[in-house]
Design a protein around this motif. Structure first.
Motif, PDB file in Angstrom:
ATOM      1  N   LEU A 157      26.516 -12.983 -14.505  1.00 27.62           N
ATOM      2  CA  LEU A 157      26.152 -12.017 -13.469  1.00 27.62           C
ATOM      3  C   LEU A 157      27.387 -11.216 -13.103  1.00 27.62           C
ATOM      4  N   LYS A 158      27.235  -9.906 -12.948  1.00 27.21           N
ATOM      5  CA  LYS A 158      28.358  -9.048 -12.572  1.00 27.21           C
ATOM      6  C   LYS A 158      27.935  -8.112 -11.470  1.00 27.21           C
ATOM      7  N   GLY A 159      28.877  -7.776 -10.615  1.00 34.38           N
ATOM      8  CA  GLY A 159      28.600  -6.803  -9.573  1.00 34.38           C
ATOM      9  C   GLY A 159      29.800  -6.597  -8.666  1.00 34.38           C
ATOM     10  N   HIS A 160      29.835  -5.476  -8.010  1.00 40.29           N
ATOM     11  CA  HIS A 160      30.887  -5.166  -7.037  1.00 40.29           C
ATOM     12  C   HIS A 160      30.449  -5.711  -5.676  1.00 40.29           C
ATOM     13  N   ILE A 161      30.542  -7.031  -5.557  1.00 40.43           N
ATOM     14  CA  ILE A 161      30.103  -7.729  -4.353  1.00 40.43           C
ATOM     15  C   ILE A 161      31.141  -8.791  -3.997  1.00 40.43           C
ATOM     16  N   SER A 162      31.023  -9.347  -2.817  1.00 41.16           N
ATOM     17  CA  SER A 162      31.958 -10.394  -2.403  1.00 41.16           C
ATOM     18  C   SER A 162      31.643 -11.704  -3.125  1.00 41.16           C
ATOM     19  N   THR A 163      32.606 -12.593  -3.129  1.00 40.44           N
ATOM     20  CA  THR A 163      32.417 -13.916  -3.728  1.00 40.44           C
ATOM     21  C   THR A 163      31.292 -14.660  -3.024  1.00 40.44           C
ATOM     22  N   GLU A 164      31.241 -14.566  -1.705  1.00 33.95           N
ATOM     23  CA  GLU A 164      30.189 -15.255  -0.945  1.00 33.95           C
ATOM     24  C   GLU A 164      28.803 -14.717  -1.286  1.00 33.95           C
ATOM     25  N   THR A 165      28.683 -13.405  -1.479  1.00 35.60           N
ATOM     26  CA  THR A 165      27.391 -12.829  -1.851  1.00 35.60           C
ATOM     27  C   THR A 165      26.977 -13.297  -3.240  1.00 35.60           C
ATOM     28  N   MET A 166      27.939 -13.390  -4.160  1.00 34.79           N
ATOM     29  CA  MET A 166      27.632 -13.881  -5.496  1.00 34.79           C
ATOM     30  C   MET A 166      27.120 -15.325  -5.422  1.00 34.79           C
ATOM     31  N   LYS A 167      27.753 -16.141  -4.597  1.00 39.73           N
ATOM     32  CA  LYS A 167      27.296 -17.524  -4.433  1.00 39.73           C
ATOM     33  C   LYS A 167      25.881 -17.569  -3.858  1.00 39.73           C
ATOM     34  N   GLN A 168      25.577 -16.696  -2.899  1.00 36.93           N
ATOM     35  CA  GLN A 168      24.234 -16.653  -2.319  1.00 36.93           C
ATOM     36  C   GLN A 168      23.194 -16.284  -3.377  1.00 36.93           C
ATOM     37  N   ILE A 169      23.547 -15.343  -4.246  1.00 35.90           N
ATOM     38  CA  ILE A 169      22.619 -14.938  -5.307  1.00 35.90           C
ATOM     39  C   ILE A 169      22.346 -16.113  -6.239  1.00 35.90           C
ATOM     40  N   ILE A 170      23.406 -16.815  -6.649  1.00 31.82           N
ATOM     41  CA  ILE A 170      23.235 -17.958  -7.548  1.00 31.82           C
ATOM     42  C   ILE A 170      22.409 -19.045  -6.866  1.00 31.82           C
ATOM     43  N   ASN A 171      22.667 -19.291  -5.593  1.00 30.82           N
ATOM     44  CA  ASN A 171      21.896 -20.306  -4.861  1.00 30.82           C
ATOM     45  C   ASN A 171      20.433 -19.914  -4.699  1.00 30.82           C
ATOM     46  N   SER A 172      20.120 -18.631  -4.760  1.00 31.73           N
ATOM     47  CA  SER A 172      18.732 -18.188  -4.573  1.00 31.73           C
ATOM     48  C   SER A 172      17.917 -18.315  -5.864  1.00 31.73           C
ATOM     49  N   LEU A 173      18.573 -18.522  -6.996  1.00 28.62           N
ATOM     50  CA  LEU A 173      17.836 -18.658  -8.253  1.00 28.62           C
ATOM     51  C   LEU A 173      17.107 -19.988  -8.312  1.00 28.62           C
ATOM     52  N   TYR A 174      15.956 -19.979  -8.898  1.00 29.34           N
ATOM     53  CA  TYR A 174      15.159 -21.191  -9.122  1.00 29.34           C
ATOM     54  C   TYR A 174      14.766 -21.904  -7.834  1.00 29.34           C
ATOM     55  N   THR A 175      14.617 -21.173  -6.757  1.00 26.97           N
ATOM     56  CA  THR A 175      14.112 -21.802  -5.523  1.00 26.97           C
ATOM     57  C   THR A 175      12.614 -21.531  -5.451  1.00 26.97           C
ATOM     58  N   SER A 176      11.897 -22.468  -4.879  1.00 26.77           N
ATOM     59  CA  SER A 176      10.431 -22.292  -4.795  1.00 26.77           C
ATOM     60  C   SER A 176      10.021 -21.758  -3.448  1.00 26.77           C
TER      61      SER A 176
END
Length: 90
Positions: free
Chosen positions: A71-90
């Motif tokens: 995953l790539k983007g001009h975002i903060s480290t914390e936002t990237m972690k939030q995106i990863i944590n949101s994957l595969y949630t029901s």
């Protein structure tokens, strides 16, 4: 398949078998809420020639359910972690 590029004898002598040409540097590693270990990198090159006021590009690399993600983007480290944590949630 893996391609390894050795650009100099000094690189080989230091045990470096991959060359990233200075584009990224290590930022962080963490385990997501789903248990996936992610490695985070940030760009070392300024955007538009000027780094002032610009969020550096982040890159996250991890494997989830047998799929390799980058995953790539001009975002903060914390936002990237939030995106990863949101994957595969029901």
């Amino acid at each position: 398949m893996e391609a390894i590029v050795i650009l100099s004898d000094s690189q080989l002598a230091q045990g470096l078998d991959s060359e990233y040409l200075g584009y990224y540097e290590y930022d962080d590693s963490f385990v997501s809420s789903q248990g996936y270990k992610a490695n985070l990198f940030q760009s070392t090159t300024p955007s538009n020639g000027d780094a002032s006021g610009t969020v550096s590009e982040k890159c996250a690399v991890f494997v989830a359910n047998g799929i390799h993600y980058t995953l790539k983007g001009h975002i903060s480290t914390e936002t990237m972690k939030q995106i990863i944590n949101s994957l595969y949630t029901s």
